[in-house]
Design a protein around this motif. Structure first.
Motif, PDB file in Angstrom:
ATOM      1  N   SER A 173      11.484   8.177 -13.252  1.00 52.88           N
ATOM      2  CA  SER A 173      10.085   8.066 -12.827  1.00 52.88           C
ATOM      3  C   SER A 173       9.897   8.741 -11.469  1.00 52.88           C
ATOM      4  N   TYR A 174       8.645   9.006 -11.191  1.00 51.63           N
ATOM      5  CA  TYR A 174       8.260   9.623  -9.928  1.00 51.63           C
ATOM      6  C   TYR A 174       7.815   8.538  -8.956  1.00 51.63           C
ATOM      7  N   SER A 175       7.930   8.834  -7.684  1.00 50.37           N
ATOM      8  CA  SER A 175       7.406   7.948  -6.644  1.00 50.37           C
ATOM      9  C   SER A 175       6.956   8.815  -5.475  1.00 50.37           C
ATOM     10  N   CYS A 176       6.018   8.286  -4.729  1.00 49.46           N
ATOM     11  CA  CYS A 176       5.530   8.991  -3.546  1.00 49.46           C
ATOM     12  C   CYS A 176       6.550   8.815  -2.427  1.00 49.46           C
ATOM     13  N   HIS A 177       6.988   9.929  -1.878  1.00 51.52           N
ATOM     14  CA  HIS A 177       8.017   9.926  -0.845  1.00 51.52           C
ATOM     15  C   HIS A 177       7.558   9.119   0.373  1.00 51.52           C
ATOM     16  N   ASP A 178       8.384   8.171   0.788  1.00 49.85           N
ATOM     17  CA  ASP A 178       8.137   7.316   1.965  1.00 49.85           C
ATOM     18  C   ASP A 178       6.786   6.601   1.927  1.00 49.85           C
ATOM     19  N   TRP A 179       6.297   6.302   0.741  1.00 50.38           N
ATOM     20  CA  TRP A 179       5.005   5.630   0.583  1.00 50.38           C
ATOM     21  C   TRP A 179       4.955   4.319   1.362  1.00 50.38           C
ATOM     22  N   THR A 180       6.018   3.522   1.261  1.00 52.70           N
ATOM     23  CA  THR A 180       5.994   2.214   1.915  1.00 52.70           C
ATOM     24  C   THR A 180       5.952   2.327   3.429  1.00 52.70           C
ATOM     25  N   ASP A 181       6.399   3.451   3.975  1.00 47.65           N
ATOM     26  CA  ASP A 181       6.311   3.659   5.421  1.00 47.65           C
ATOM     27  C   ASP A 181       4.921   4.133   5.835  1.00 47.65           C
ATOM     28  N   HIS A 182       4.336   5.015   5.026  1.00 45.71           N
ATOM     29  CA  HIS A 182       3.066   5.642   5.404  1.00 45.71           C
ATOM     30  C   HIS A 182       1.835   4.909   4.904  1.00 45.71           C
ATOM     31  N   GLN A 183       1.982   4.090   3.880  1.00 42.30           N
ATOM     32  CA  GLN A 183       0.823   3.419   3.279  1.00 42.30           C
ATOM     33  C   GLN A 183       1.017   1.904   3.228  1.00 42.30           C
TER      34      GLN A 183
END
Length: 115
Positions: free
Chosen positions: A88-98
């Motif tokens: 699967s795909y995930s947004c890179h560093d999402w938990t840090d930026h969002q």
């Protein structure tokens, strides 16, 4: 269920090397599609993990044509906006930026407890 209505976009994104590289690969339309994708991820996949989303779904959420979806997703992986683990795909560093988007469930729980 709480729904995110916004995302955080740092003003430096417009001068970030990844953003520039995305423009080289997909044009300005690709940059707009990325921001549109981030909005849809915040709304539907607030943890930033796109499990269950195919390349076509990612493209559709970003507003790209069906024919351009694979090229767009490939470009996002190449420049580092999306990660792919083989499943699967995930947004890179999402938990840090969002963080705001990521914690929508916690905010909803807190709001219910405050009433």
């Amino acid at each position: 269920m709480a729904v995110n209505e916004d995302i955080r976009v740092k003003i430096d994104v417009f001068t970030h090397p990844k953003f520039d590289e995305l423009e080289e690969l997909c044009g300005a339309a690709g940059q707009v599609a990325l921001i549109r994708l981030w909005g849809q991820v915040a709304r539907h996949k607030p943890l930033g993990v796109l499990d269950g989303w195919s390349v076509k779904t990612i493209g559709k959420q970003a507003g790209t044509s069906r024919d351009d979806a694979a090229e767009f997703v490939e470009a996002l992986v190449k420049v580092g906006f999306l990660d792919y683990d083989g499943e699967s795909y995930s947004c890179h560093d999402w938990t840090d930026h969002q963080r705001w988007a990521r914690n929508v469930g916690k905010r909803e729980t807190w709001a219910r407890e405050m009433n």
